[in-house]
Design a protein around this motif. Structure first.
Motif, mmCIF file in Angstrom:
data_model
loop_
_atom_site.group_PDB
_atom_site.id
_atom_site.type_symbol
_atom_site.label_atom_id
_atom_site.label_comp_id
_atom_site.label_asym_id
_atom_site.label_seq_id
_atom_site.Cartn_x
_atom_site.Cartn_y
_atom_site.Cartn_z
ATOM 1 N N TYR A 144 0.798 -1.222 0.000
ATOM 2 C CA TYR A 144 0.000 0.000 0.000
ATOM 3 C C TYR A 144 0.835 1.280 0.000
ATOM 4 O O TYR A 144 0.339 2.350 0.318
ATOM 5 N N ALA A 145 2.094 1.196 -0.337
ATOM 6 C CA ALA A 145 2.952 2.381 -0.367
ATOM 7 C C ALA A 145 2.631 3.219 -1.604
ATOM 8 O O ALA A 145 2.281 2.691 -2.653
ATOM 9 N N ARG A 146 2.776 4.514 -1.466
ATOM 10 C CA ARG A 146 2.541 5.406 -2.601
ATOM 11 C C ARG A 146 3.790 5.603 -3.427
ATOM 12 O O ARG A 146 3.720 6.004 -4.589
ATOM 13 N N PHE A 147 4.964 5.379 -2.829
ATOM 14 C CA PHE A 147 6.233 5.545 -3.508
ATOM 15 C C PHE A 147 7.063 4.284 -3.355
ATOM 16 O O PHE A 147 6.911 3.545 -2.392
ATOM 17 N N THR A 148 7.979 4.051 -4.275
ATOM 18 C CA THR A 148 8.940 2.963 -4.107
ATOM 19 C C THR A 148 9.932 3.369 -3.023
ATOM 20 O O THR A 148 10.087 4.549 -2.695
ATOM 21 N N SER A 149 10.605 2.396 -2.463
ATOM 22 C CA SER A 149 11.590 2.703 -1.431
ATOM 23 C C SER A 149 12.731 3.533 -2.014
ATOM 24 O O SER A 149 13.287 4.399 -1.344
ATOM 25 N N ARG A 150 13.052 3.314 -3.271
ATOM 26 C CA ARG A 150 14.113 4.088 -3.928
ATOM 27 C C ARG A 150 13.747 5.562 -4.009
ATOM 28 O O ARG A 150 14.563 6.443 -3.730
ATOM 29 N N LEU A 151 12.501 5.853 -4.391
ATOM 30 C CA LEU A 151 12.056 7.246 -4.468
ATOM 31 C C LEU A 151 12.010 7.865 -3.083
ATOM 32 O O LEU A 151 12.403 9.021 -2.903
ATOM 33 N N SER A 152 11.571 7.122 -2.092
ATOM 34 C CA SER A 152 11.529 7.649 -0.728
ATOM 35 C C SER A 152 12.919 8.044 -0.250
ATOM 36 O O SER A 152 13.097 9.110 0.363
ATOM 37 N N HIS A 153 13.912 7.217 -0.534
ATOM 38 C CA HIS A 153 15.284 7.530 -0.144
ATOM 39 C C HIS A 153 15.804 8.755 -0.898
ATOM 40 O O HIS A 153 16.481 9.609 -0.315
ATOM 41 N N ALA A 154 15.471 8.848 -2.173
ATOM 42 C CA ALA A 154 15.904 10.010 -2.960
ATOM 43 C C ALA A 154 15.286 11.288 -2.416
ATOM 44 O O ALA A 154 15.970 12.316 -2.268
ATOM 45 N N LEU A 155 13.995 11.250 -2.083
ATOM 46 C CA LEU A 155 13.331 12.426 -1.529
ATOM 47 C C LEU A 155 13.926 12.811 -0.181
ATOM 48 O O LEU A 155 14.078 13.993 0.136
ATOM 49 N N GLU A 156 14.271 11.816 0.606
ATOM 50 C CA GLU A 156 14.891 12.070 1.909
ATOM 51 C C GLU A 156 16.240 12.773 1.745
ATOM 52 O O GLU A 156 16.536 13.753 2.437
ATOM 53 N N HIS A 157 17.039 12.299 0.801
ATOM 54 C CA HIS A 157 18.349 12.912 0.566
ATOM 55 C C HIS A 157 18.224 14.340 0.048
ATOM 56 O O HIS A 157 18.989 15.217 0.452
ATOM 57 N N VAL A 158 17.277 14.581 -0.836
ATOM 58 C CA VAL A 158 17.058 15.936 -1.347
ATOM 59 C C VAL A 158 16.620 16.853 -0.203
ATOM 60 O O VAL A 158 17.102 17.976 -0.069
ATOM 61 N N GLY A 159 15.728 16.361 0.642
ATOM 62 C CA GLY A 159 15.261 17.162 1.767
ATOM 63 C C GLY A 159 16.378 17.522 2.721
ATOM 64 O O GLY A 159 16.448 18.653 3.217
ATOM 65 N N LEU A 160 17.265 16.583 2.989
ATOM 66 C CA LEU A 160 18.377 16.853 3.892
ATOM 67 C C LEU A 160 19.405 17.791 3.265
ATOM 68 O O LEU A 160 19.986 18.629 3.954
ATOM 69 N N ALA A 161 19.626 17.656 1.967
ATOM 70 C CA ALA A 161 20.642 18.472 1.297
ATOM 71 C C ALA A 161 20.166 19.905 1.042
ATOM 72 O O ALA A 161 20.901 20.859 1.273
ATOM 73 N N LEU A 162 18.948 20.055 0.562
ATOM 74 C CA LEU A 162 18.482 21.380 0.157
ATOM 75 C C LEU A 162 17.594 22.058 1.192
ATOM 76 O O LEU A 162 17.625 23.278 1.314
ATOM 77 N N ALA A 163 16.778 21.267 1.863
ATOM 78 C CA ALA A 163 15.829 21.782 2.859
ATOM 79 C C ALA A 163 14.949 22.879 2.257
ATOM 80 O O ALA A 163 15.116 23.281 1.131
#
Length: 51
Positions: free
Chosen positions: A20-39
């Motif tokens: 029931y996930a809306r995103f793949t785990s790969r996309l979730s990790h990518a979004l997490e990294h972008v959030g931490l890097a750019l905020a």
């Protein structure tokens, strides 16, 4: 439909996505990294293009 002899088989892709996930785990990790890097707003603008 209960009388139909055919059955649908779908193999779960446990390593690709959670149930029931809306995103793949790969996309979730990518979004997490972008959030931490750019905020802030820069990360928000970029991630809307990644979804």
């Amino acid at each position: 439909m209960a009388d139909c002899p055919r059955r649908t088989f779908a193999e779960p892709f446990v390593r690709l996505t959670m149930a029931y996930a809306r995103f793949t785990s790969r996309l979730s990790h990518a979004l997490e990294h972008v959030g931490l890097a750019l905020a802030g707003w820069a990360g928000a603008r970029l991630t809307t293009q990644l979804e």
